[in-house]
Design a protein around this motif. Structure first.
Motif, PDB file in Angstrom:
ATOM      1  N   VAL A  96      -5.979  -5.187  23.200  1.00 51.28           N
ATOM      2  CA  VAL A  96      -4.621  -5.042  23.731  1.00 51.28           C
ATOM      3  C   VAL A  96      -4.145  -6.383  24.283  1.00 51.28           C
ATOM      4  CG1 VAL A  96      -3.152  -3.815  25.371  1.00 51.28           C
ATOM      5  CG2 VAL A  96      -5.030  -2.602  24.237  1.00 51.28           C
ATOM      6  N   ALA A  97      -5.026  -7.083  24.977  1.00 45.08           N
ATOM      7  CA  ALA A  97      -4.663  -8.396  25.522  1.00 45.08           C
ATOM      8  C   ALA A  97      -4.321  -9.375  24.405  1.00 45.08           C
ATOM      9  CB  ALA A  97      -5.796  -8.939  26.387  1.00 45.08           C
TER      10      ALA A  97
ATOM     11  N   ASP B  47      10.733  -2.475  15.306  1.00 46.26           N
ATOM     12  CA  ASP B  47      10.159  -3.650  14.654  1.00 46.26           C
ATOM     13  C   ASP B  47      10.474  -4.957  15.372  1.00 46.26           C
ATOM     14  OD1 ASP B  47       8.970  -2.206  12.564  1.00 46.26           O
ATOM     15  OD2 ASP B  47      10.852  -2.169  11.445  1.00 46.26           O
ATOM     16  N   ASP B  48      11.143  -4.870  16.511  1.00 45.60           N
ATOM     17  CA  ASP B  48      11.520  -6.069  17.252  1.00 45.60           C
ATOM     18  C   ASP B  48      10.313  -6.602  18.026  1.00 45.60           C
ATOM     19  OD1 ASP B  48      12.584  -7.215  20.044  1.00 45.60           O
ATOM     20  OD2 ASP B  48      14.019  -7.653  18.442  1.00 45.60           O
ATOM     21  N   PRO B  49       9.910  -7.849  17.787  1.00 49.66           N
ATOM     22  CA  PRO B  49       8.752  -8.402  18.496  1.00 49.66           C
ATOM     23  C   PRO B  49       8.917  -8.386  20.016  1.00 49.66           C
ATOM     24  CG  PRO B  49       9.359  -9.823  16.673  1.00 49.66           C
ATOM     25  CD  PRO B  49      10.436  -8.787  16.800  1.00 49.66           C
ATOM     26  N   GLY B  50      10.141  -8.576  20.495  1.00 47.28           N
ATOM     27  CA  GLY B  50      10.376  -8.525  21.939  1.00 47.28           C
ATOM     28  C   GLY B  50      10.120  -7.142  22.514  1.00 47.28           C
ATOM     29  N   PHE B  51      10.557  -6.116  21.793  1.00 51.58           N
ATOM     30  CA  PHE B  51      10.294  -4.746  22.221  1.00 51.58           C
ATOM     31  C   PHE B  51       8.798  -4.469  22.214  1.00 51.58           C
ATOM     32  CE2 PHE B  51       9.181  -0.468  20.754  1.00 51.58           C
ATOM     33  CZ  PHE B  51       9.569   0.261  21.868  1.00 51.58           C
ATOM     34  N   LEU B  52       8.119  -4.855  21.134  1.00 53.86           N
ATOM     35  CA  LEU B  52       6.683  -4.594  21.038  1.00 53.86           C
ATOM     36  C   LEU B  52       5.920  -5.325  22.143  1.00 53.86           C
ATOM     37  CD1 LEU B  52       6.316  -4.779  17.156  1.00 53.86           C
ATOM     38  CD2 LEU B  52       6.439  -2.729  18.596  1.00 53.86           C
ATOM     39  N   GLY B  53       6.306  -6.571  22.402  1.00 54.66           N
ATOM     40  CA  GLY B  53       5.672  -7.315  23.490  1.00 54.66           C
ATOM     41  C   GLY B  53       5.914  -6.668  24.834  1.00 54.66           C
TER      42      GLY B  53
ATOM     43  N   TYR C 240      -0.166 -12.243  21.262  1.00 50.26           N
ATOM     44  CA  TYR C 240       0.486 -12.449  19.967  1.00 50.26           C
ATOM     45  C   TYR C 240       2.002 -12.273  20.082  1.00 50.26           C
ATOM     46  CZ  TYR C 240       1.707 -11.617  15.071  1.00 50.26           C
ATOM     47  OH  TYR C 240       2.281 -11.671  13.825  1.00 50.26           O
ATOM     48  N   TYR C 241       2.452 -11.249  20.823  1.00 51.81           N
ATOM     49  CA  TYR C 241       3.875 -10.941  20.907  1.00 51.81           C
ATOM     50  C   TYR C 241       4.608 -11.658  22.038  1.00 51.81           C
ATOM     51  CZ  TYR C 241       3.591  -7.307  17.395  1.00 51.81           C
ATOM     52  OH  TYR C 241       3.451  -6.630  16.212  1.00 51.81           O
ATOM     53  N   SER C 242       3.904 -12.085  23.051  1.00 51.93           N
ATOM     54  CA  SER C 242       4.547 -12.699  24.211  1.00 51.93           C
ATOM     55  C   SER C 242       4.613 -14.203  24.064  1.00 51.93           C
ATOM     56  CB  SER C 242       3.782 -12.348  25.490  1.00 51.93           C
ATOM     57  OG  SER C 242       3.777 -10.963  25.674  1.00 51.93           O
ATOM     58  N   LYS C 243       5.663 -14.758  24.599  1.00 52.74           N
ATOM     59  CA  LYS C 243       5.777 -16.220  24.617  1.00 52.74           C
ATOM     60  C   LYS C 243       4.805 -16.744  25.673  1.00 52.74           C
ATOM     61  CE  LYS C 243      10.600 -16.028  23.452  1.00 52.74           C
ATOM     62  NZ  LYS C 243      11.036 -16.505  22.288  1.00 52.74           N
ATOM     63  N   PRO C 244       4.270 -17.936  25.464  1.00 50.13           N
ATOM     64  CA  PRO C 244       3.345 -18.478  26.449  1.00 50.13           C
ATOM     65  C   PRO C 244       4.048 -18.756  27.783  1.00 50.13           C
ATOM     66  CG  PRO C 244       3.770 -20.065  24.706  1.00 50.13           C
ATOM     67  CD  PRO C 244       4.465 -18.807  24.329  1.00 50.13           C
TER      68      PRO C 244
END
Length: 102
Positions: free
Chosen positions: A85-86, A52-58, A91-95
């Motif tokens: 997918v993009a 459930d970690d956004p960093g892992f999902l990203g 959504y999960y990655s920092k800009p």
């Protein structure tokens, strides 16, 4: 309601559904899953703690997007558009500094 990659106000579940589909697909592809685990440094038993970690999902989505043949194999197998997918990646990655999102 479907996730629109051009709309930042999309339902929060859509990127999570895409990430879940990617993880399921990876789990059904032993060679690809092993490669992902090796590159991420995770052990299979650690997945339950980071699922459930956004960093892992990203990072998992970025792994898929970093190799076009792998991305296309996922999209074909799951009937998912690459744009979906993009959008989940965005959504999960920092800009990035050059993204104009700051």
């Amino acid at each position: 309601m479907r996730f629109d990659p051009l709309n930042n106000k999309a339902p929060a579940a859509a990127p999570e559904e895409t990430a879940g589909a990617i993880l399921s697909w990876l789990a059904d592809e032993p060679d690809m899953f092993s490669r992902f685990l090796a590159l991420s440094g995770l052990q299979p038993g650690q997945l339950r703690y980071v699922i459930d970690d956004p960093g892992f999902l990203g990072g998992m989505i970025d792994f898929l997007m970093s190799h076009e043949p792998t991305l296309m194999a996922f999209c074909e197998a799951t009937n998912t558009r690459p744009e979906t997918v993009a959008a989940a990646s965005h959504y999960y990655s920092k800009p990035a500094l050059d993204s104009g999102d700051y």
